[in-house]
Design a protein around this motif. Structure first.
Motif, short mmCIF file in Angstrom:
data_model
loop_
_atom_site.label_atom_id
_atom_site.label_comp_id
_atom_site.label_asym_id
_atom_site.label_seq_id
_atom_site.Cartn_x
_atom_site.Cartn_y
_atom_site.Cartn_z
N ARG B 30 0.80 -1.22 0.00
CA ARG B 30 0.00 0.00 0.00
C ARG B 30 0.84 1.27 0.00
O ARG B 30 0.31 2.37 -0.14
CB ARG B 30 -0.94 -0.02 1.21
N SER B 31 2.14 1.11 0.18
CA SER B 31 3.02 2.28 0.19
C SER B 31 3.80 2.34 -1.10
O SER B 31 4.36 1.32 -1.55
CB SER B 31 3.97 2.21 1.39
N VAL B 32 3.84 3.51 -1.70
CA VAL B 32 4.63 3.73 -2.91
C VAL B 32 5.52 4.96 -2.68
O VAL B 32 5.03 6.02 -2.29
CB VAL B 32 3.74 3.95 -4.14
N SER B 33 6.81 4.78 -2.93
CA SER B 33 7.77 5.87 -2.81
C SER B 33 8.40 6.12 -4.17
O SER B 33 8.54 5.20 -4.98
CB SER B 33 8.88 5.53 -1.81
N TRP B 34 8.78 7.36 -4.38
CA TRP B 34 9.44 7.75 -5.63
C TRP B 34 10.81 8.34 -5.31
O TRP B 34 10.96 9.13 -4.36
CB TRP B 34 8.60 8.78 -6.38
N TYR B 35 11.78 7.98 -6.14
CA TYR B 35 13.14 8.50 -6.00
C TYR B 35 13.63 8.98 -7.37
O TYR B 35 13.27 8.42 -8.40
CB TYR B 35 14.11 7.43 -5.49
N GLN B 36 14.45 10.01 -7.33
CA GLN B 36 15.12 10.49 -8.53
C GLN B 36 16.59 10.11 -8.42
O GLN B 36 17.21 10.32 -7.38
CB GLN B 36 14.99 12.02 -8.64
N GLN B 37 17.14 9.54 -9.48
CA GLN B 37 18.56 9.18 -9.46
C GLN B 37 19.29 9.87 -10.61
O GLN B 37 18.93 9.71 -11.77
CB GLN B 37 18.74 7.67 -9.58
N THR B 38 20.29 10.64 -10.26
CA THR B 38 21.14 11.31 -11.23
C THR B 38 22.59 11.05 -10.87
O THR B 38 22.91 10.80 -9.70
CB THR B 38 20.90 12.83 -11.26
N PRO B 39 23.49 11.13 -11.85
CA PRO B 39 24.92 10.92 -11.54
C PRO B 39 25.46 11.92 -10.54
O PRO B 39 26.29 11.57 -9.71
CB PRO B 39 25.59 11.08 -12.91
N GLY B 40 24.98 13.14 -10.57
CA GLY B 40 25.52 14.16 -9.70
C GLY B 40 24.95 14.15 -8.29
O GLY B 40 25.68 14.35 -7.32
N GLN B 41 23.68 13.90 -8.15
CA GLN B 41 23.01 13.96 -6.85
C GLN B 41 22.71 12.60 -6.24
O GLN B 41 22.29 12.51 -5.08
CB GLN B 41 21.70 14.76 -6.97
N GLY B 42 22.90 11.54 -6.99
CA GLY B 42 22.60 10.22 -6.48
C GLY B 42 21.10 9.99 -6.37
O GLY B 42 20.32 10.54 -7.12
#
Lengths: 110, 113
Positions: B30-42
């Motif tokens: 029931r839980s959904v998380s979102w992440y952004q991944q970039t080379p500079g910020q991880g």
């Protein structure tokens, strides 16, 4: 930032050798997790160690946690080419979400 | 059982456009998380939804938004795209809310031109 840092940033070893990577974090935690990411793919959960535990094993993986030093290590024994990936530690930092470290890129040479 | 499914896997947009990414969690999660991944910020936390409610939000501008439906599927939207929004967007699901063990999807790779 609550983000952890892995050390080394990159590690290259021969197949069959052991690989050790370290994670340092900044705030108190409830638990620490390790994840693996194959190139450009999603992350896969490897192991979770709670703040009251000092060591945990799972197959060829051994994780240690030293809360006094705010650090953890992941040891992969008898490495295989398939272990080539990036490895991330993740902590809760007392918050309600995970903060991921900067990652260690492991290359296992056949 | 099926894993976390993210669509589309790859997309190219131009600056100023908007984009919507979709995530179907593992059945029962029931839980959904979102992440952004970039080379500079991880890997950076965007937000978490649980039972259709946003429970937690990372340090991103209001151009980044999301929602969760009654079947736990989630969407995130980025409006007025900037070059710096080019990234791998990862969705993860878990049984309960909070800093738990996450099961990740393969990600949606967004390129902004």
């Amino acid at each position: 930032s609550q983000q952890g840092e892995e050390d080394p940033q990159a590690l290259s070893i021969q197949e069959g050798e052991n690989a050790t990577m370290n994670c340092s974090y900044k705030t108190s935690i409830n638990n620490l997790q390790w994840y693996r990411q194959n190139s450009g793919r999603g992350l896969v959960h490897l192991i979770l160690i709670r703040s009251n535990e000092r060591e945990k094993h799972s197959g060829r993986l051994r994780v240690t946690l030293d809360t006094s030093k705010k650090s953890s290590s992941l040891l992969i024994t008898a490495s295989r080419a398939a272990d080539t990936a990036s490895y991330f530690c993740a902590t809760d930092g007392g918050a309600n979400n995970l903060f991921f470290g900067t990652g260690t890129r492991l290359t296992v040479i056949p | 059982k099926a894993g976390v499914t993210q669509t589309p896997r790859y997309l190219i947009k131009t600056r100023g456009q908007q984009v919507t990414l979709s995530c179907s969690p593992i059945s029962g999660h029931r839980s959904v998380s979102w992440y952004q991944q970039t080379p500079g910020q991880g890997l950076q936390f965007l937000f978490e939804y649980f039972s259709e409610t946003q429970r937690n939000k990372g340090n991103f501008p209001g151009r980044f938004s999301g929602r969760q439906f009654s079947n736990s599927r989630s969407e995130m939207n980025v409006s007025t795209l900037e070059l710096g929004d080019s990234a791998l967007y990862l969705c993860a699901s878990s049984l309960a809310a909070g800093a738990n063990v996450l099961t990740f999807g393969a990600g949606s790779r967004l390129t902004v031109l």
